[in-house]
Design a protein around this motif. Structure first.
Motif, short mmCIF file in Angstrom:
data_model
loop_
_atom_site.label_atom_id
_atom_site.label_comp_id
_atom_site.label_asym_id
_atom_site.label_seq_id
_atom_site.Cartn_x
_atom_site.Cartn_y
_atom_site.Cartn_z
N CYS A 155 61.84 71.89 -29.07
CA CYS A 155 60.78 71.67 -28.08
C CYS A 155 59.49 72.45 -28.31
O CYS A 155 58.49 72.17 -27.66
CB CYS A 155 61.32 72.01 -26.68
N ASP A 156 59.49 73.41 -29.22
CA ASP A 156 58.29 74.21 -29.43
C ASP A 156 57.15 73.34 -29.96
O ASP A 156 57.32 72.55 -30.88
CB ASP A 156 58.58 75.34 -30.43
N ARG A 157 55.99 73.49 -29.32
CA ARG A 157 54.76 72.76 -29.67
C ARG A 157 54.90 71.24 -29.53
O ARG A 157 54.29 70.48 -30.26
CB ARG A 157 54.28 73.14 -31.07
N LYS A 158 55.72 70.82 -28.58
CA LYS A 158 55.92 69.39 -28.30
C LYS A 158 55.38 69.07 -26.90
O LYS A 158 55.28 69.94 -26.05
CB LYS A 158 57.41 69.02 -28.34
N GLN A 159 55.03 67.81 -26.68
CA GLN A 159 54.61 67.34 -25.36
C GLN A 159 55.86 66.85 -24.64
O GLN A 159 56.30 65.73 -24.85
CB GLN A 159 53.60 66.21 -25.50
N LEU A 160 56.42 67.68 -23.81
CA LEU A 160 57.67 67.35 -23.15
C LEU A 160 57.47 66.48 -21.91
O LEU A 160 58.04 65.42 -21.78
CB LEU A 160 58.42 68.62 -22.76
N GLN B 214 54.12 66.66 -20.24
CA GLN B 214 52.70 66.75 -19.95
C GLN B 214 51.92 66.38 -21.20
O GLN B 214 52.50 66.16 -22.26
CB GLN B 214 52.35 68.16 -19.50
N LYS B 215 50.59 66.29 -21.09
CA LYS B 215 49.76 65.83 -22.21
C LYS B 215 49.58 66.89 -23.30
O LYS B 215 49.43 66.56 -24.46
CB LYS B 215 48.40 65.38 -21.70
N SER B 216 49.56 68.16 -22.93
CA SER B 216 49.38 69.21 -23.93
C SER B 216 50.73 69.78 -24.35
O SER B 216 51.67 69.83 -23.55
CB SER B 216 48.49 70.31 -23.36
N PRO B 217 50.86 70.22 -25.61
CA PRO B 217 52.14 70.78 -26.06
C PRO B 217 52.40 72.14 -25.41
O PRO B 217 51.47 72.85 -25.03
CB PRO B 217 51.96 70.91 -27.57
N VAL B 218 53.65 72.48 -25.30
CA VAL B 218 54.05 73.76 -24.71
C VAL B 218 54.55 74.68 -25.82
O VAL B 218 55.02 74.22 -26.86
CB VAL B 218 55.14 73.60 -23.63
#
Length: 118
Positions: free
Chosen positions: A59-64, A66-70
């Motif tokens: 999940c790192d640097r993915k858009q889960l 929302q529009k921006s990655p987490v």
């Protein structure tokens, strides 16, 4: 595990997104500190360190949700600080056993068996 840069998602969205990696102990969302940019962060606790590691890698640097990655980071406890371990309550123990052993229910009554040996 820490999620940084999340919008204000409902906790059930986080629970749904991360429960696929393993049994969750808790999911909590907090507002950022006043000195930081506006937003939220989440603390997600798994029962298993292996499940947390799988979730972080996936999940790192993915858009889960929302529009921006987490950003997803694993947290560690400092060994120098003595933490008092708290016992799990019975419902948490049952969740853990159901998850790992595949049971779908437990009896709370005590069953007494007598065995006779020959």
């Amino acid at each position: 595990m820490y999620l940084l840069g999340v919008g204000p998602p409902p906790q059930h969205s986080l629970f749904t997104a991360f429960s696929q990696f393993g049994l969750l102990y808790s999911v909590r969302v907090f507002p950022n500190a006043a000195v930081a940019h506006p937003g939220f962060y989440a603390v997600i606790k798994f029962y298993s360190a292996r499940a947390a590691c799988r979730a972080q890698k996936a999940c790192d640097r993915k858009q889960l949700f929302q529009k921006s990655p987490v950003k997803v980071r694993l947290g560690t406890r400092h060994q120098a600080v003595q933490h008092q371990a708290l016992a799990l309550n019975s419902s948490r123990c049952q969740e853990l056993a159901n998850y790992y052993f595949g049971f779908n229910g437990w009896s709370k009554r005590i069953i007494k068996d007598h065995y006779r040996y020959l």
